[in-house]
Structures are given as C-alpha cells and as structure tokens.
Design an enzyme around this catalytic site. Structure first.
Site, PDB file in Angstrom:
ATOM      1  N   SER A 149      62.163   6.808  30.300  1.00 38.80           N
ATOM      2  CA  SER A 149      63.619   6.917  30.444  1.00 38.80           C
ATOM      3  C   SER A 149      64.267   5.537  30.497  1.00 38.80           C
ATOM      4  CB  SER A 149      63.977   7.692  31.719  1.00 38.80           C
ATOM      5  OG  SER A 149      63.406   8.969  31.668  1.00 38.80           O
TER       6      SER A 149
ATOM      7  N   SER B  39      55.201   7.486  31.606  1.00 42.87           N
ATOM      8  CA  SER B  39      54.736   6.092  31.621  1.00 42.87           C
ATOM      9  C   SER B  39      54.174   5.673  32.975  1.00 42.87           C
ATOM     10  CB  SER B  39      55.902   5.164  31.280  1.00 42.87           C
ATOM     11  OG  SER B  39      56.861   5.230  32.335  1.00 42.87           O
TER      12      SER B  39
ATOM     13  N   GLY C 219      53.011  20.443  35.176  1.00 41.33           N
ATOM     14  CA  GLY C 219      54.004  20.160  36.215  1.00 41.33           C
ATOM     15  C   GLY C 219      54.959  21.314  36.474  1.00 41.33           C
TER      16      GLY C 219
HETATM   17  N1  SAH Z   1      59.905   9.547  34.137  1.00 46.45           N
HETATM   18  C1  SAH Z   1      59.084   9.422  32.967  1.00 46.45           C
HETATM   19  C2  SAH Z   1      59.631  10.452  31.999  1.00 46.45           C
HETATM   20  C3  SAH Z   1      58.814  10.701  30.817  1.00 46.45           C
HETATM   21  S1  SAH Z   1      59.528  11.899  29.702  1.00 46.45           S
HETATM   22  C4  SAH Z   1      59.221   8.001  32.422  1.00 46.45           C
HETATM   23  O1  SAH Z   1      60.304   7.423  32.533  1.00 46.45           O
HETATM   24  O2  SAH Z   1      58.248   7.480  31.878  1.00 46.45           O
HETATM   25  C5  SAH Z   1      58.973  13.430  30.417  1.00 46.45           C
HETATM   26  C6  SAH Z   1      57.501  13.563  30.627  1.00 46.45           C
HETATM   27  O3  SAH Z   1      57.261  14.921  31.030  1.00 46.45           O
HETATM   28  C7  SAH Z   1      56.661  13.341  29.387  1.00 46.45           C
HETATM   29  O4  SAH Z   1      55.684  12.378  29.670  1.00 46.45           O
HETATM   30  C8  SAH Z   1      56.017  14.696  29.096  1.00 46.45           C
HETATM   31  O5  SAH Z   1      54.718  14.600  28.544  1.00 46.45           O
HETATM   32  C9  SAH Z   1      56.023  15.307  30.494  1.00 46.45           C
HETATM   33  N2  SAH Z   1      55.963  16.769  30.520  1.00 46.45           N
HETATM   34  C10 SAH Z   1      56.644  17.669  29.780  1.00 46.45           C
HETATM   35  N3  SAH Z   1      56.292  18.937  30.116  1.00 46.45           N
HETATM   36  C11 SAH Z   1      55.371  18.819  31.103  1.00 46.45           C
HETATM   37  C12 SAH Z   1      54.629  19.766  31.871  1.00 46.45           C
HETATM   38  N4  SAH Z   1      54.735  21.081  31.681  1.00 46.45           N
HETATM   39  N5  SAH Z   1      53.787  19.308  32.809  1.00 46.45           N
HETATM   40  C13 SAH Z   1      53.621  17.963  33.021  1.00 46.45           C
HETATM   41  N6  SAH Z   1      54.279  17.025  32.319  1.00 46.45           N
HETATM   42  C14 SAH Z   1      55.154  17.439  31.378  1.00 46.45           C
END
Ligand code: SAH
Length: 264
Positions: A72, A101, A181
C-alpha cells in the site's frame, strides 16, 4: 508540455528521500503524532519492495509486489498507524490480515516497542517468506539484541502455534503465517488491534469476533456498487461494537488464493 523529471536517486540519499516523504505526509495531514513519525523515519520501505522498484520506494504510491497485489501507499500506512496508535501499546496483541510485504507488521512491532505480539497472516506462501526476509533485513540490529523474535510458518495448522499461546510477550513475538486471513487467526486471539490490508464485505464478522473488548479493528469494506471505504470498528468494555467511516479507498479484495492468482 509536462516534462516528467526522473529523480536521480543515486545522488539523493535514502534518508533525504524518506524525510521528504515524511514532510509531505505531515503537510497532507496523514502523519501527526511524534511517535508515528519517528517510526516512519525508522522503516526503510525500500526493503519491502521488489528490487526493480527500489528507486520508487519513497514515493507516496502503492507498488506491485507480485501475485496481483501491491504494497500500500505510505499515506495509507500512516493513516492506519494514526487511527490504531492507542491500541498499539507495549504488550498488545495485534493481527495484520493480508500482511503482503510485511511492512505493516514491522510498523506494528515498533509501535509495541518490541513487547507484545504481532501476527501477520498472508495466503501466498512466497509473500510470507519474502516478508520474513524483509523484516529480518530491516530489523536485524534489533533482532541481534534479542528484544524480539520473528518466526515464519508455512502452515496455519502448524503445531508450533501452541507454543506461542504460552510464550511470554517480552521479548516480543512477530509471527508470519501462511493461511487464509478470511478466518482471522482465532488460535492466538483475541487481539487488541486488527488491521485488514485487503477489502472485506460487512459479512466478515468472524474477524470482529476475534477483537478483544476495548479493541479496535480497521478495515477497507466494500459496500453496494463496489464502493470501498475504510471503517473503524470499536468494541467497548462490554463487547458492543460501534463503527465509523473514515475515508474512501481502493484496495484489492480479501479473496481466495485461486481467484487472486488468476487476476480475480
Ligand atoms: N498491508 C499490505 C497489503 C498487501 S495487499 C502491504 O502494504 O504490503 C493485500 C494482501 O492481502 C495481499 O498480499 C494478498 O495476497 C493478501 N490476501 C488477499 N486475500 C487473502 C486471504 N484470503 N488470506 C490472506 N491474505 C490474503
């Protein structure tokens, strides 16, 4: 004619780029609190982006990290820390859903002053492992002092999780788990603070069930017509939940691994 000048990052130090970013986040009203600013100054975002994007790491924009998702933008991380700061205290237990990340876990561990527990849950195993490496590189000097421990698990059902239930939270524990998640992480809940990094529907009450009394959850929520907004959920001392909308956003969805890998 608009001439885009590519910054010659070679000639500008990372710390200058970071302090420029922090001053623009301050002017924009995203960074307000001295502790949050200090933590922003301590985290090297270039360690959490792909090597080919390192020269853009201190721009206020999301960047691709592979697997159809992004780290983000810094103003969103600043917003999260400002809204959650009173629930990110030493000794707290926090959950970061969709930890990607790993940068939010690093910010959270610092907010906790390395005492307490941060659990990051991410469904792409490669991202969990990469986030582990980024955190170790970012926080190696703190890790050397043994003021906290970081563990990556490739399975949400790993029996090692039972040990975490019994662990003292000093030194702090940062646990990165590969798992879905959408179910939260009840094994180690309830949490004083939950941050959701991908958009959920309001039906995701399962995460709220894992929020401790007096806790706060922050999540991008997709409503009717695909419109998304960040909602702050507060649970009071008796377990009653209230909510407030704070801003319009655009996040990737919290979804299944299969849907994400084929581009939704
Ligand atoms: N806060 C993180 C956001 C990454 S984008 C950052 O700034 O790096 C959202 C993340 O949610 C992605 O890495 C994606 O792989 C993860 N995601 C999506 N659905 C998910 C799920 N069901 N369980 C776990 N992670 C999930």
């Amino acid at each position: 004619m608009l001439i885009m000048k590519k910054r010659n990052v070679e000639n500008i130090s990372k710390s200058e780029l970071l302090s420029d970013l922090i001053s623009s986040l301050g002017k924009g009203g995203f960074l307000k609190t001295p502790k949050v600013k200090q933590i922003f100054l301590a985290v090297d975002r270039s360690k959490y982006v792909l090597p080919q994007h390192e020269d853009l790491a201190f721009d206020d924009r999301p960047l691709p990290i592979g697997y159809h998702v992004t780290i983000s933008a810094p103003h969103m991380h600043a917003t999260a820390l400002e809204y959650l700061k009173d629930h990110l205290k030493p000794g707290s237990k926090c959950l970061d859903v969709g930890s990607g990340s790993g940068i939010v876990c690093s910010y959270f561990m610092r907010m906790l002053e390395f005492s307490g527990m941060v659990v990051g849950i991410e469904h792409i195993e490669e991202l969990t492992m990469r986030s582990y490496e980024s955190i170790v590189a970012d926080l190696h000097s703190v890790l050397e002092k043994k003021t906290f421990e970081v563990t990556a698990l490739i399975n949400e059902a790993d029996p090692v999780i039972d040990d975490f239930k019994k662990k003292s939270l000093t030194p702090g524990q940062l646990l990165l788990v590969t798992g879905d998640g959408r179910k939260g992480f009840p094994q180690l809940g309830p949490f004083n603070c939950i941050h959701v990094g991908a958009a959920i529907g309001l039906e995701h009450t399962i995460l709220l069930d894992q929020l401790a009394n007096n806790g706060r959850m922050m999540a991008p929520v997709t409503g009717e017509f695909g419109h998304q907004e960040i909602i702050i959920f507060d649970k009071d001392a008796k377990g009653k939940v209230s909510q407030q909308k704070v801003l319009d956003v655009r996040y990737v969805p919290l979804t299944s691994k299969q849907k994400q890998l084929r581009g939704y």
